[in-house]
Design a protein around this motif. Structure first.
Motif, mmCIF file in Angstrom:
data_model
loop_
_atom_site.group_PDB
_atom_site.id
_atom_site.type_symbol
_atom_site.label_atom_id
_atom_site.label_comp_id
_atom_site.label_asym_id
_atom_site.label_seq_id
_atom_site.Cartn_x
_atom_site.Cartn_y
_atom_site.Cartn_z
ATOM 1 N N ILE A 1 -16.518 1.345 -1.785
ATOM 2 C CA ILE A 1 -15.903 0.441 -0.813
ATOM 3 C C ILE A 1 -15.864 1.063 0.581
ATOM 4 O O ILE A 1 -15.859 0.342 1.576
ATOM 5 N N TYR B 1 -15.441 4.450 -7.024
ATOM 6 C CA TYR B 1 -15.075 3.145 -6.479
ATOM 7 C C TYR B 1 -14.690 3.273 -5.002
ATOM 8 O O TYR B 1 -15.136 2.478 -4.166
ATOM 9 N N VAL B 2 -13.880 4.269 -4.671
ATOM 10 C CA VAL B 2 -13.484 4.480 -3.281
ATOM 11 C C VAL B 2 -14.713 4.755 -2.420
ATOM 12 O O VAL B 2 -14.841 4.231 -1.309
ATOM 13 N N SER C 1 -8.786 -4.711 4.244
ATOM 14 C CA SER C 1 -7.796 -5.568 3.585
ATOM 15 C C SER C 1 -7.742 -6.923 4.283
ATOM 16 O O SER C 1 -8.117 -7.064 5.451
ATOM 17 N N ALA D 1 -10.128 -0.617 3.211
ATOM 18 C CA ALA D 1 -9.708 -0.773 1.810
ATOM 19 C C ALA D 1 -9.729 0.542 1.041
ATOM 20 O O ALA D 1 -9.032 0.681 0.035
ATOM 21 N N TRP D 2 -10.492 1.515 1.517
ATOM 22 C CA TRP D 2 -10.555 2.781 0.791
ATOM 23 C C TRP D 2 -9.226 3.531 0.863
ATOM 24 O O TRP D 2 -8.927 4.355 -0.006
ATOM 25 N N SER E 1 -12.438 6.454 -10.159
ATOM 26 C CA SER E 1 -11.769 5.894 -8.983
ATOM 27 C C SER E 1 -12.390 6.465 -7.711
ATOM 28 O O SER E 1 -12.500 5.762 -6.700
ATOM 29 N N TYR F 1 0.826 -1.210 0.000
ATOM 30 C CA TYR F 1 0.000 0.000 0.000
ATOM 31 C C TYR F 1 0.862 1.262 0.000
ATOM 32 O O TYR F 1 0.538 2.232 -0.687
ATOM 33 N N HIS G 1 -6.904 2.291 -2.030
ATOM 34 C CA HIS G 1 -7.568 2.559 -3.308
ATOM 35 C C HIS G 1 -7.707 4.050 -3.595
ATOM 36 O O HIS G 1 -7.805 4.448 -4.750
ATOM 37 N N SER G 2 -7.709 4.871 -2.562
ATOM 38 C CA SER G 2 -7.832 6.307 -2.797
ATOM 39 C C SER G 2 -6.561 6.909 -3.388
ATOM 40 O O SER G 2 -6.576 8.044 -3.865
ATOM 41 N N VAL H 1 -5.236 6.128 -6.158
ATOM 42 C CA VAL H 1 -5.519 6.344 -7.583
ATOM 43 C C VAL H 1 -6.289 7.654 -7.756
ATOM 44 O O VAL H 1 -5.949 8.487 -8.602
#
Length: 165
Positions: free
Chosen positions: A120, A116-117, A127, A134-135, A113, A57, A138-139, A141
């Protein structure tokens, strides 16, 4: 260029410099995490669960934030042999086209993105090993492409102001 840089551009240069230093520390931390797990695995047979996931990460954040720094400095890899051989008006046209395409693509990726963030985050996904939200990874991006979109917008406004189109 002989032009003086605006206060905003100088501030962004300082922010980019700071981000670079923070990312360098993050890389050192990621390498230390890896080192700890290797030493633990081979000397004691013990590893810290989730540490490799956190390392990945960190590397993801390093990649996307540094992409924004590279975009700000216009140091991204490019094949510009043909462009440098063009006349000045054609070079400006290519630069304008490049700025428009960059703005469209980075805005598109940043927007989706973000969606998506957001999804989630609402789901409360975590994770597998480290149990981190999980955000967070992924954030990276969204943040990276969002910054690149702002940089492309700034570049486009600067082109318009200097009438280099």
């Amino acid at each position: 260029m002989a032009e003086t840089r605006s206060a905003l551009a100088r501030s962004c240069d300082s922010i980019a410099w700071t981000i670079e230093r923070v990312l360098a520390v993050g890389l050192i931390v990621a390498i230390l995490f890896d080192f700890l797990n290797v030493v633990g695995r081979y000397l004691t047979g013990f590893t810290l669960t989730g540490l490799e996931e956190v390392e990945v990460y960190l590397l993801i954040w390093i990649a996307f934030l540094n992409a924004a720094v590279v975009s700000w400095r216009r140091e991204h890899l490019r094949m510009d042999l043909l462009v440098t051989a063009m006349s000045a008006p054609m070079q400006r046209a290519v630069h304008v086209f490049e700025t428009i395409v960059t703005l469209l693509v980075t805005t598109f990726v940043g927007y989706y993105s973000f969606l998506y963030v957001q999804r989630i985050f609402r789901l409360g996904a975590v994770s597998d090993m480290a149990r981190l939200p999980a955000w967070i990874p992924h954030s990276a991006v969204f943040v990276g492409f969002g910054l690149m979109a702002l940089i492309a917008l700034y570049s486009g406004i600067s082109l318009f102001r200097r009438r280099q189109f």
